[in-house]
Design a protein around this motif. Structure first.
Motif, PDB file in Angstrom:
ATOM      1  N   PHE A 235      35.393  17.880 -54.858  1.00  0.00           N
ATOM      2  CA  PHE A 235      34.048  18.407 -54.602  1.00  0.00           C
ATOM      3  C   PHE A 235      34.026  19.879 -54.962  1.00  0.00           C
ATOM      4  CE2 PHE A 235      30.082  19.071 -52.544  1.00  0.00           C
ATOM      5  CZ  PHE A 235      29.560  17.837 -52.164  1.00  0.00           C
ATOM      6  N   PRO A 236      33.042  20.340 -55.725  1.00  0.00           N
ATOM      7  CA  PRO A 236      33.015  21.766 -56.085  1.00  0.00           C
ATOM      8  C   PRO A 236      32.730  22.649 -54.873  1.00  0.00           C
ATOM      9  CG  PRO A 236      31.025  20.677 -56.875  1.00  0.00           C
ATOM     10  CD  PRO A 236      31.914  19.594 -56.321  1.00  0.00           C
ATOM     11  N   TYR A 237      33.472  23.722 -54.726  1.00  0.00           N
ATOM     12  CA  TYR A 237      33.199  24.680 -53.660  1.00  0.00           C
ATOM     13  C   TYR A 237      33.833  26.012 -54.024  1.00  0.00           C
ATOM     14  CZ  TYR A 237      37.960  24.204 -51.808  1.00  0.00           C
ATOM     15  OH  TYR A 237      39.324  24.215 -51.658  1.00  0.00           O
ATOM     16  N   GLY A 238      33.396  27.027 -53.300  1.00  0.00           N
ATOM     17  CA  GLY A 238      33.955  28.358 -53.506  1.00  0.00           C
ATOM     18  C   GLY A 238      34.339  28.971 -52.182  1.00  0.00           C
ATOM     19  N   CYS A 239      33.350  29.523 -51.498  1.00  0.00           N
ATOM     20  CA  CYS A 239      33.626  30.291 -50.282  1.00  0.00           C
ATOM     21  C   CYS A 239      33.913  29.407 -49.066  1.00  0.00           C
ATOM     22  CB  CYS A 239      32.442  31.187 -49.973  1.00  0.00           C
ATOM     23  SG  CYS A 239      30.935  30.285 -49.519  1.00  0.00           S
ATOM     24  N   ALA A 240      33.286  28.254 -49.009  1.00  0.00           N
ATOM     25  CA  ALA A 240      33.373  27.341 -47.854  1.00  0.00           C
ATOM     26  C   ALA A 240      32.804  27.961 -46.585  1.00  0.00           C
ATOM     27  CB  ALA A 240      34.799  26.847 -47.622  1.00  0.00           C
ATOM     28  N   THR A 241      32.017  29.012 -46.737  1.00  0.00           N
ATOM     29  CA  THR A 241      31.418  29.664 -45.569  1.00  0.00           C
ATOM     30  C   THR A 241      29.912  29.846 -45.704  1.00  0.00           C
ATOM     31  OG1 THR A 241      31.966  31.825 -46.512  1.00  0.00           O
ATOM     32  CG2 THR A 241      33.520  30.897 -44.914  1.00  0.00           C
ATOM     33  N   GLY A 242      29.293  29.149 -46.645  1.00  0.00           N
ATOM     34  CA  GLY A 242      27.838  29.197 -46.743  1.00  0.00           C
ATOM     35  C   GLY A 242      27.277  30.409 -47.456  1.00  0.00           C
ATOM     36  N   ASN A 243      28.062  30.979 -48.352  1.00  0.00           N
ATOM     37  CA  ASN A 243      27.603  32.196 -49.023  1.00  0.00           C
ATOM     38  C   ASN A 243      27.481  32.108 -50.537  1.00  0.00           C
ATOM     39  OD1 ASN A 243      27.358  34.281 -46.846  1.00  0.00           O
ATOM     40  ND2 ASN A 243      29.404  33.515 -46.424  1.00  0.00           N
TER      41      ASN A 243
ATOM     42  N   VAL B 145      21.585  15.623 -41.818  1.00  0.00           N
ATOM     43  CA  VAL B 145      22.697  16.503 -41.477  1.00  0.00           C
ATOM     44  C   VAL B 145      22.208  17.618 -40.567  1.00  0.00           C
ATOM     45  CG1 VAL B 145      23.891  16.051 -43.662  1.00  0.00           C
ATOM     46  CG2 VAL B 145      22.389  18.048 -43.463  1.00  0.00           C
ATOM     47  N   ALA B 146      23.147  18.220 -39.857  1.00  0.00           N
ATOM     48  CA  ALA B 146      22.902  19.461 -39.117  1.00  0.00           C
ATOM     49  C   ALA B 146      23.543  20.571 -39.914  1.00  0.00           C
ATOM     50  CB  ALA B 146      23.516  19.381 -37.732  1.00  0.00           C
ATOM     51  N   MET B 147      22.774  21.623 -40.195  1.00  0.00           N
ATOM     52  CA  MET B 147      23.310  22.733 -40.964  1.00  0.00           C
ATOM     53  C   MET B 147      23.802  23.829 -40.020  1.00  0.00           C
ATOM     54  SD  MET B 147      23.144  22.130 -44.231  1.00  0.00           S
ATOM     55  CE  MET B 147      23.307  23.792 -44.906  1.00  0.00           C
ATOM     56  N   MET B 148      25.047  24.275 -40.227  1.00  0.00           N
ATOM     57  CA  MET B 148      25.554  25.460 -39.548  1.00  0.00           C
ATOM     58  C   MET B 148      24.958  26.685 -40.246  1.00  0.00           C
ATOM     59  SD  MET B 148      29.496  24.118 -39.483  1.00  0.00           S
ATOM     60  CE  MET B 148      30.164  25.634 -38.776  1.00  0.00           C
ATOM     61  N   SER B 149      25.202  27.861 -39.704  1.00  0.00           N
ATOM     62  CA  SER B 149      24.609  29.066 -40.290  1.00  0.00           C
ATOM     63  C   SER B 149      25.111  29.285 -41.721  1.00  0.00           C
ATOM     64  CB  SER B 149      24.923  30.282 -39.431  1.00  0.00           C
ATOM     65  OG  SER B 149      26.314  30.493 -39.381  1.00  0.00           O
ATOM     66  N   TYR B 150      24.264  29.838 -42.554  1.00  0.00           N
ATOM     67  CA  TYR B 150      24.600  30.093 -43.944  1.00  0.00           C
ATOM     68  C   TYR B 150      23.714  31.221 -44.457  1.00  0.00           C
ATOM     69  CZ  TYR B 150      20.410  27.282 -44.554  1.00  0.00           C
ATOM     70  OH  TYR B 150      19.134  26.811 -44.461  1.00  0.00           O
TER      71      TYR B 150
END
Ligand code: FES
Length: 96
Positions: free
Chosen positions: A34-42, A55-60
């Motif tokens: 799965f493509p990703y970079g920061c994994a922290t929503g940025n 889904v429930a979205m955490m802060s981003y």
């Protein structure tokens, strides 16, 4: 904690994802590229279409996902926890 099924349309993989687990982490843990970079929503590298389920979205960061994109069914897989069985299509890498 309940496990939900996550279908990843790009590869056809169907993986388990606990309700308290982020979809990206479940996917990578299951061996999905799965493509990703920061994994922290940025960074938005993990932006995906949510084509089924909730889904429930955490802060981003709003820079990674705008209100309009969220309303249009886009999610950040690194910040999304399933509330049901879901299906996603990642939009990075030209929708491989
Ligand atoms: S990996 Fe950066 S926003 Fe999800």
């Amino acid at each position: 904690m309940a496990a939900f099924k996550v279908t990843i349309a790009n590869t056809g993989a169907v993986i388990d994802c606990d309700a308290n687990q982020r979809i990206l982490h479940a996917a990578v843990g299951a061996g999905v590229d799965f493509p990703y970079g920061c994994a922290t929503g940025n960074c938005a590298a993990c932006i995906s279409d949510l084509t089924a389920g909730e889904v429930a979205m955490m802060s981003y960061s709003d820079n990674a996902l705008s209100v309009a994109q969220l309303a249009d069914g886009k999610i950040l897989a690194c910040r999304a926890k399933p509330l049901s069985d879901v299906a996603v299509t990642w939009l990075g890498r030209g929708r491989k």
